[in-house]
Design a protein around this motif. Structure first.
Motif, PDB file in Angstrom:
ATOM      1  N   GLN A 282     -12.078  -2.256   3.266  1.00  0.00           N
ATOM      2  CA  GLN A 282     -12.379  -2.233   4.700  1.00  0.00           C
ATOM      3  C   GLN A 282     -11.134  -2.544   5.525  1.00  0.00           C
ATOM      4  O   GLN A 282     -10.874  -1.894   6.539  1.00  0.00           O
ATOM      5  N   ARG A 283     -10.352  -3.517   5.067  1.00  0.00           N
ATOM      6  CA  ARG A 283      -9.153  -3.904   5.822  1.00  0.00           C
ATOM      7  C   ARG A 283      -8.102  -2.797   5.829  1.00  0.00           C
ATOM      8  O   ARG A 283      -7.552  -2.466   6.879  1.00  0.00           O
ATOM      9  N   LEU A 284      -7.834  -2.224   4.669  1.00  0.00           N
ATOM     10  CA  LEU A 284      -6.738  -1.262   4.559  1.00  0.00           C
ATOM     11  C   LEU A 284      -7.089   0.121   5.097  1.00  0.00           C
ATOM     12  O   LEU A 284      -6.203   0.873   5.509  1.00  0.00           O
ATOM     13  N   LEU A 285      -8.390   0.469   5.082  1.00  0.00           N
ATOM     14  CA  LEU A 285      -8.790   1.801   5.544  1.00  0.00           C
ATOM     15  C   LEU A 285      -9.315   1.789   6.978  1.00  0.00           C
ATOM     16  O   LEU A 285      -9.557   2.851   7.560  1.00  0.00           O
TER      17      LEU A 285
ATOM     18  N   VAL B 122      -1.760  -8.194  -3.132  1.00  0.00           N
ATOM     19  CA  VAL B 122      -2.672  -7.121  -3.551  1.00  0.00           C
ATOM     20  C   VAL B 122      -1.887  -5.811  -3.485  1.00  0.00           C
ATOM     21  O   VAL B 122      -1.243  -5.520  -2.467  1.00  0.00           O
ATOM     22  N   VAL B 123      -1.934  -5.046  -4.566  1.00  0.00           N
ATOM     23  CA  VAL B 123      -1.227  -3.763  -4.618  1.00  0.00           C
ATOM     24  C   VAL B 123      -2.256  -2.640  -4.637  1.00  0.00           C
ATOM     25  O   VAL B 123      -3.197  -2.662  -5.452  1.00  0.00           O
ATOM     26  N   VAL B 124      -2.094  -1.675  -3.748  1.00  0.00           N
ATOM     27  CA  VAL B 124      -3.073  -0.584  -3.630  1.00  0.00           C
ATOM     28  C   VAL B 124      -2.354   0.761  -3.587  1.00  0.00           C
ATOM     29  O   VAL B 124      -1.408   0.957  -2.813  1.00  0.00           O
ATOM     30  N   ALA B 125      -2.792   1.677  -4.441  1.00  0.00           N
ATOM     31  CA  ALA B 125      -2.261   3.045  -4.444  1.00  0.00           C
ATOM     32  C   ALA B 125      -3.371   3.994  -4.014  1.00  0.00           C
ATOM     33  O   ALA B 125      -4.502   3.916  -4.519  1.00  0.00           O
ATOM     34  N   ILE B 126      -3.056   4.886  -3.075  1.00  0.00           N
ATOM     35  CA  ILE B 126      -4.043   5.841  -2.555  1.00  0.00           C
ATOM     36  C   ILE B 126      -3.572   7.265  -2.835  1.00  0.00           C
ATOM     37  O   ILE B 126      -2.424   7.618  -2.562  1.00  0.00           O
ATOM     38  N   ASP B 127      -4.479   8.044  -3.388  1.00  0.00           N
ATOM     39  CA  ASP B 127      -4.181   9.446  -3.684  1.00  0.00           C
ATOM     40  C   ASP B 127      -5.234  10.309  -3.004  1.00  0.00           C
ATOM     41  O   ASP B 127      -6.435  10.064  -3.163  1.00  0.00           O
TER      42      ASP B 127
ATOM     43  N   VAL C   9       0.837  -1.202   0.000  1.00  0.00           N
ATOM     44  CA  VAL C   9       0.000   0.000   0.000  1.00  0.00           C
ATOM     45  C   VAL C   9       0.873   1.253   0.000  1.00  0.00           C
ATOM     46  O   VAL C   9       1.830   1.357   0.773  1.00  0.00           O
ATOM     47  N   THR C  10       0.531   2.204  -0.849  1.00  0.00           N
ATOM     48  CA  THR C  10       1.225   3.495  -0.869  1.00  0.00           C
ATOM     49  C   THR C  10       0.196   4.624  -0.768  1.00  0.00           C
ATOM     50  O   THR C  10      -0.926   4.503  -1.251  1.00  0.00           O
ATOM     51  N   GLY C  11       0.581   5.719  -0.097  1.00  0.00           N
ATOM     52  CA  GLY C  11      -0.249   6.919  -0.064  1.00  0.00           C
ATOM     53  C   GLY C  11      -1.234   7.027   1.084  1.00  0.00           C
ATOM     54  O   GLY C  11      -2.043   7.964   1.124  1.00  0.00           O
ATOM     55  N   SER C  12      -1.180   6.096   2.048  1.00  0.00           N
ATOM     56  CA  SER C  12      -2.169   6.124   3.136  1.00  0.00           C
ATOM     57  C   SER C  12      -1.670   6.868   4.374  1.00  0.00           C
ATOM     58  O   SER C  12      -2.369   6.920   5.393  1.00  0.00           O
ATOM     59  N   GLU C  13      -0.492   7.461   4.283  1.00  0.00           N
ATOM     60  CA  GLU C  13       0.144   8.032   5.475  1.00  0.00           C
ATOM     61  C   GLU C  13      -0.643   9.200   6.090  1.00  0.00           C
ATOM     62  O   GLU C  13      -0.634   9.396   7.307  1.00  0.00           O
ATOM     63  N   ASN C  14      -1.294  10.015   5.263  1.00  0.00           N
ATOM     64  CA  ASN C  14      -1.929  11.234   5.769  1.00  0.00           C
ATOM     65  C   ASN C  14      -3.432  11.099   6.021  1.00  0.00           C
ATOM     66  O   ASN C  14      -4.120  12.102   6.200  1.00  0.00           O
TER      67      ASN C  14
END
Length: 314
Positions: free
Chosen positions: A105-108, A248-253, A77-82
């Motif tokens: 649901q799991r990642l957020l 599973v690869v997830v990108a968050i913007d 997972v990338t981009g979930s830091e903020n």
């Protein structure tokens, strides 16, 4: 932990645990939903809302433990830091499988407020579930069709006004509203039928999120744009609970919601065009991200294959 078990056994135990967990939390949610409906005092309504959200959050937490117990899926997972539990979000994502919901649901979970889906007003009448959705503060929207408004012009604008009033509760309570703007799960057949210009995505439907932003714009501050990629192919729910999904690869913007993103999509033609352009650009960028993820996986597989050939097992 128990991922060494054969796939069918893992799937059986994991599915049973999902069922038990759902029934365990559904019962008190229904009970507290009735209490919330029967005691219309503002303070009690607020207390019940937080209790119900916590129950739903616990349901997600146990589902996550279930997944960790029976599978060793790697999440990149990338981009979930903020992300924060104290903010108001509109969550958008591509949609390929029912597994997407479990992934989101799991990642957020614990990073943003409990995910809620915008539902049609008619769904509030579904026995028990409608009451639970209402009690969990799922936002209900009421939309009149263009043909209906032609016959009843006096109701023009009433749908958005009704929905906006229903969302007043989110003024002081952070919320995350989830929307799959493709409207359905991606399949090669649907992609071909649509003649979609996107390589990995179906065409986005801008009207739904335009309505959400018009109704809730004053209560939402950021868009959480999520891109989900399954390197080994789109999995089914059975694949997931059998432990056959290795990665599973997830990108968050995170995108700030600006005033230019809020307007009357259905009656203001200029705004409609500009909003559609924004959504299409968002989807073009998501398509590029998915292409890059796919190419990265292919390069990694090719590299591993080369190493394997150069160093054969003796």
């Amino acid at each position: 932990m128990l991922n060494f078990l054969p796939g069918p056994i893992k799937a059986t135990f994991a599915f049973l645990l999902y069922v038990v967990n759902t029934l365990f939390w559904l019962c008190p949610i229904i009970v507290f939903s009735f209490l919330k409906a029967l005691i219309p005092l503002p303070l009690w309504q607020k207390v019940f809302s937080y209790l119900l959200d916590q129950m739903a959050s616990n349901w997600v937490a146990v589902n996550t433990l279930n997944q960790k117990l029976f599978s060793k899926t790697e999440f990149v997972v990338t981009g979930s830091e903020n992300l924060t539990m104290q903010d108001w979000y509109l969550v958008l994502s591509n949609h390929q499988s029912w597994v997407d919901i479990l992934v989101l649901q799991r990642l957020l979970h614990g990073k943003i407020p409990f995910l809620k889906f915008f539902l049609k007003k008619e769904l509030i009448y579904v026995p028990f579930l409608g009451l639970a959705w209402w009690a969990l503060d799922f936002p209900f929207m009421k939309r009149y069709s263009q043909s209906f408004l032609k016959k009843h012009p006096e109701l023009k604008g009433k749908d958005i006004e009704t929905t906006r009033k229903a969302c007043e509760k989110f003024k002081h309570k952070p919320v995350s509203v989830m929307n799959f703007i493709e409207g359905t799960r991606y399949t090669p057949a649907k992609h071909s039928k649509q003649q979609s210009k996107f390589q990995h995505l179906l065409r986005p439907k801008a009207g739904g999120i335009a309505f959400v932003l018009e109704a809730m714009g004053q209560h939402l501050t950021k868009v959480v744009n999520v891109t989900i990629h399954y390197p080994e192919g789109i999995p089914s729910f059975l694949d997931f609970i059998s432990g056959r999904v290795n990665k599973v690869v997830v990108a968050i913007d995170i995108i700030p919601i600006e005033s230019s993103m809020i307007g009357d999509y259905f009656n203001d033609r200029q705004f409609k065009i500009s909003f559609q352009q924004w959504v299409n650009q968002l989807w073009l960028e998501k398509d590029k991200t998915l292409t890059a993820m796919t190419e990265q996986h292919r390069e990694k597989c090719s590299s591993q294959e080369t190493i394997s050939k150069e160093n054969p097992v003796s």
